[in-house]
Design an enzyme around this catalytic site. Structure first.
Site, PDB file in Angstrom:
ATOM      1  N   SER A 143       0.842  -1.192   0.000  1.00  0.00           N
ATOM      2  CA  SER A 143       0.000   0.000   0.000  1.00  0.00           C
ATOM      3  C   SER A 143       0.878   1.244   0.000  1.00  0.00           C
ATOM      4  O   SER A 143       2.030   1.186   0.457  1.00  0.00           O
ATOM      5  CB  SER A 143      -0.850  -0.022   1.276  1.00  0.00           C
ATOM      6  OG  SER A 143      -1.447   1.224   1.504  1.00  0.00           O
ATOM      7  N   TYR A 156      -0.970  -1.100  10.437  1.00  0.00           N
ATOM      8  CA  TYR A 156      -1.162  -1.348   8.997  1.00  0.00           C
ATOM      9  C   TYR A 156       0.064  -0.881   8.210  1.00  0.00           C
ATOM     10  O   TYR A 156       0.598  -1.630   7.373  1.00  0.00           O
ATOM     11  CB  TYR A 156      -2.428  -0.629   8.516  1.00  0.00           C
ATOM     12  CG  TYR A 156      -2.738  -0.877   7.059  1.00  0.00           C
ATOM     13  CD1 TYR A 156      -3.150  -2.133   6.622  1.00  0.00           C
ATOM     14  CD2 TYR A 156      -2.604   0.136   6.114  1.00  0.00           C
ATOM     15  CE1 TYR A 156      -3.425  -2.375   5.275  1.00  0.00           C
ATOM     16  CE2 TYR A 156      -2.885  -0.088   4.778  1.00  0.00           C
ATOM     17  CZ  TYR A 156      -3.291  -1.345   4.358  1.00  0.00           C
ATOM     18  OH  TYR A 156      -3.553  -1.580   3.037  1.00  0.00           O
TER      19      TYR A 156
HETATM   20  N1  LIG Z   1      -8.885  -1.047  -0.609  1.00  0.00           N
HETATM   21  C1  LIG Z   1      -7.881  -0.180  -0.463  1.00  0.00           C
HETATM   22  O1  LIG Z   1      -8.097   1.050  -0.410  1.00  0.00           O
HETATM   23  C2  LIG Z   1      -6.452  -0.668  -0.375  1.00  0.00           C
HETATM   24  C3  LIG Z   1      -5.423   0.279  -0.435  1.00  0.00           C
HETATM   25  C4  LIG Z   1      -4.118  -0.147  -0.342  1.00  0.00           C
HETATM   26  C5  LIG Z   1      -3.829  -1.499  -0.221  1.00  0.00           C
HETATM   27  N2  LIG Z   1      -4.853  -2.408  -0.154  1.00  0.00           N
HETATM   28  C6  LIG Z   1      -4.490  -3.811   0.033  1.00  0.00           C
HETATM   29  O2  LIG Z   1      -5.076  -4.604  -0.976  1.00  0.00           O
HETATM   30  C7  LIG Z   1      -5.416  -5.888  -0.477  1.00  0.00           C
HETATM   31  C8  LIG Z   1      -6.895  -6.176  -0.747  1.00  0.00           C
HETATM   32  O3  LIG Z   1      -7.650  -5.134  -0.173  1.00  0.00           O
HETATM   33  P1  LIG Z   1      -9.236  -5.031  -0.369  1.00  0.00           P
HETATM   34  O4  LIG Z   1      -9.621  -3.633  -0.082  1.00  0.00           O
HETATM   35  O5  LIG Z   1      -9.654  -5.675  -1.629  1.00  0.00           O
HETATM   36  O6  LIG Z   1      -9.708  -5.906   0.885  1.00  0.00           O
HETATM   37  P2  LIG Z   1     -11.094  -6.664   1.187  1.00  0.00           P
HETATM   38  O7  LIG Z   1     -12.159  -6.236   0.276  1.00  0.00           O
HETATM   39  O8  LIG Z   1     -11.306  -6.529   2.659  1.00  0.00           O
HETATM   40  O9  LIG Z   1     -10.686  -8.174   0.867  1.00  0.00           O
HETATM   41  C9  LIG Z   1      -9.724  -8.817   1.622  1.00  0.00           C
HETATM   42  C10 LIG Z   1      -9.649 -10.261   1.188  1.00  0.00           C
HETATM   43  O10 LIG Z   1      -8.695 -10.935   2.026  1.00  0.00           O
HETATM   44  C11 LIG Z   1      -9.328 -12.093   2.600  1.00  0.00           C
HETATM   45  N3  LIG Z   1      -8.695 -12.380   3.888  1.00  0.00           N
HETATM   46  C12 LIG Z   1      -8.565 -11.572   4.966  1.00  0.00           C
HETATM   47  N4  LIG Z   1      -7.929 -12.226   5.950  1.00  0.00           N
HETATM   48  C13 LIG Z   1      -7.639 -13.464   5.470  1.00  0.00           C
HETATM   49  C14 LIG Z   1      -6.991 -14.590   6.028  1.00  0.00           C
HETATM   50  N5  LIG Z   1      -6.517 -14.593   7.278  1.00  0.00           N
HETATM   51  N6  LIG Z   1      -6.861 -15.707   5.267  1.00  0.00           N
HETATM   52  C15 LIG Z   1      -7.347 -15.741   3.992  1.00  0.00           C
HETATM   53  N7  LIG Z   1      -7.966 -14.692   3.425  1.00  0.00           N
HETATM   54  C16 LIG Z   1      -8.119 -13.568   4.161  1.00  0.00           C
HETATM   55  C17 LIG Z   1     -10.811 -11.700   2.687  1.00  0.00           C
HETATM   56  O11 LIG Z   1     -11.674 -12.819   2.743  1.00  0.00           O
HETATM   57  P3  LIG Z   1     -12.260 -13.423   4.120  1.00  0.00           P
HETATM   58  O12 LIG Z   1     -12.603 -12.253   4.996  1.00  0.00           O
HETATM   59  O13 LIG Z   1     -13.400 -14.260   3.694  1.00  0.00           O
HETATM   60  O14 LIG Z   1     -11.146 -14.230   4.682  1.00  0.00           O
HETATM   61  C18 LIG Z   1     -10.973 -10.990   1.349  1.00  0.00           C
HETATM   62  O15 LIG Z   1     -11.132 -11.912   0.308  1.00  0.00           O
HETATM   63  C19 LIG Z   1      -5.069  -5.865   1.011  1.00  0.00           C
HETATM   64  O16 LIG Z   1      -3.810  -6.441   1.225  1.00  0.00           O
HETATM   65  C20 LIG Z   1      -5.034  -4.378   1.333  1.00  0.00           C
HETATM   66  O17 LIG Z   1      -4.193  -4.075   2.432  1.00  0.00           O
HETATM   67  C21 LIG Z   1      -6.148  -2.025  -0.232  1.00  0.00           C
END
Ligand SMILES: NC(=O)c1ccc[n+]([C@@H]2O[C@H](COP(=O)([O-])OP(=O)(O)OC[C@H]3O[C@@H](n4cnc5c(N)ncnc54)[C@H](OP(=O)(O)O)[C@@H]3O)[C@@H](O)[C@H]2O)c1
Length: 272
Positions: A143, A156
């Site tokens: 990120s 984070y």
């Molecule tokens: N959205 C943003 O603004 C943003 C910005 C910068 C970076 N990111 C990074 O991008 C990635 C995805 O973000 P997102 O916003 O798409 O998140 P999200 O919508 O919350 O999705 C997260 C995914 O990770 C899975 N997950 C969480 N804990 C897990 C575990 N212990 N084992 C297996 N699966 C797990 C969740 O499924 P379950 O809950 O069913 O396990 C879900 O499929 C993350 O690493 C986040 O830090 C996001």
């Protein structure tokens, strides 16, 4: 790598039951890749599996918690049993948090690290022999919050910085293996309504709606991840604002600090 080269590639994406992981799985499936999708919520995972299969994609889902090394071992075993190889690992699963460091229950720090760092480590260690065999890619979804510490995001930011360090180390260690290591510094991206994050005391709180803000779309992030793999690039920083932040941090870190202090004081004053 050309788009056709994703045909016959086996791609494992952790955390692909929703959000960025799901969008990347769909985009790669549309390019002909064979997918392994993962998450802890079986029902959601099966919905994504059905969506991809019904559009003609090759997909297998494996529901597990990446913080559990035994479950991760089975995830990799099942991938190899089903497809015979693994070309690309996208370490995407992750959680966020909100809260000042002084108010943090240490368990919050632990659970963010368990998922974002140790979960990613478990998966990468088990997958690396197969990635070396295929001379494929390992991608870490970090990120822009991993560029410098931000207020109310200490655990984070630290976890996403750790991913950068891990990626940099592997890149050098494996220079002779001809594998690609990618690091995606994602900026603020659209999220599903009522998405939760972990508060300082460990409770779950709802993130503010982003639909009226100019944030990255899930498809934009998915395509940047795919481009990073195609070009075998190391670092991809998303959005223009993210790139400006990264540049400012490297040349004018004191100014960035002053801006952050100013804006964080304003936010605190508004919420009093
Ligand atoms: N959205 C943003 O603004 C943003 C910005 C910068 C970076 N990111 C990074 O991008 C990635 C995805 O973000 P997102 O916003 O798409 O998140 P999200 O919508 O919350 O999705 C997260 C995914 O990770 C899975 N997950 C969480 N804990 C897990 C575990 N212990 N084992 C297996 N699966 C797990 C969740 O499924 P379950 O809950 O069913 O396990 C879900 O499929 C993350 O690493 C986040 O830090 C996001």
């Amino acid at each position: 790598m050309k788009n056709e080269e994703f045909k016959d590639k086996v791609v494992l994406i952790t955390g692909s039951s929703r959000g960025i992981g799901k969008a990347t799985a769909i985009a790669l499936s549309n390019l002909g890749a064979s997918l392994v999708i993962n998450g802890r919520d079986k029902e959601r995972l099966i919905q994504v599996e059905n969506l991809i299969r019904n559009s003609g994609g090759k997909v297998m889902s494996y529901c597990c918690d990446i913080t559990n090394p035994d479950q991760v071992e089975k995830l990799i075993e099942e991938t190899i049993k089903t497809y015979g190889k693994l070309d690309i690992l996208i370490n995407n699963a992750g959680v966020s948090m909100r809260g000042d460091f002084s108010a943090l229950n240490p368990e919050v720090f632990k659970s963010v690290f368990d998922i974002n760092v140790l979960g990613t480590t478990n998966t990468t260690i088990k997958a690396i022999p197969f990635i070396k065999e295929s001379q494929g890619s390992i991608v870490f979804v970090s990120s822009v919050a991993g560029i410098r510490g931000l207020p109310s995001n200490s655990a984070y930011c630290a976890s996403k910085m750790a991913l950068r360090a891990i990626a940099e180390s592997i890149r050098i260690e494996e220079v002779k293996s001809n594998i690609h290591v990618g690091l995606i510094m994602v900026g603020i991206t659209e999220i599903e309504k009522n998405k939760k994050t972990i508060a300082a005391d460990g409770s779950l709180i709802t993130l503010r709606d982003r639909s009226n803000f100019n944030v990255l779309s899930l498809d934009e992030v998915a395509h940047s991840i795919i481009n990073n793999i195609k070009k075998r690039k190391f670092r991809t920083t998303l959005s223009l604002m993210g790139r400006i932040n990264a540049l400012m941090q490297s040349i004018l870190p004191d100014l960035v600090e002053r801006i952050l202090v100013y804006s964080s004081n304003r936010i605190k004053a508004r919420s009093l």
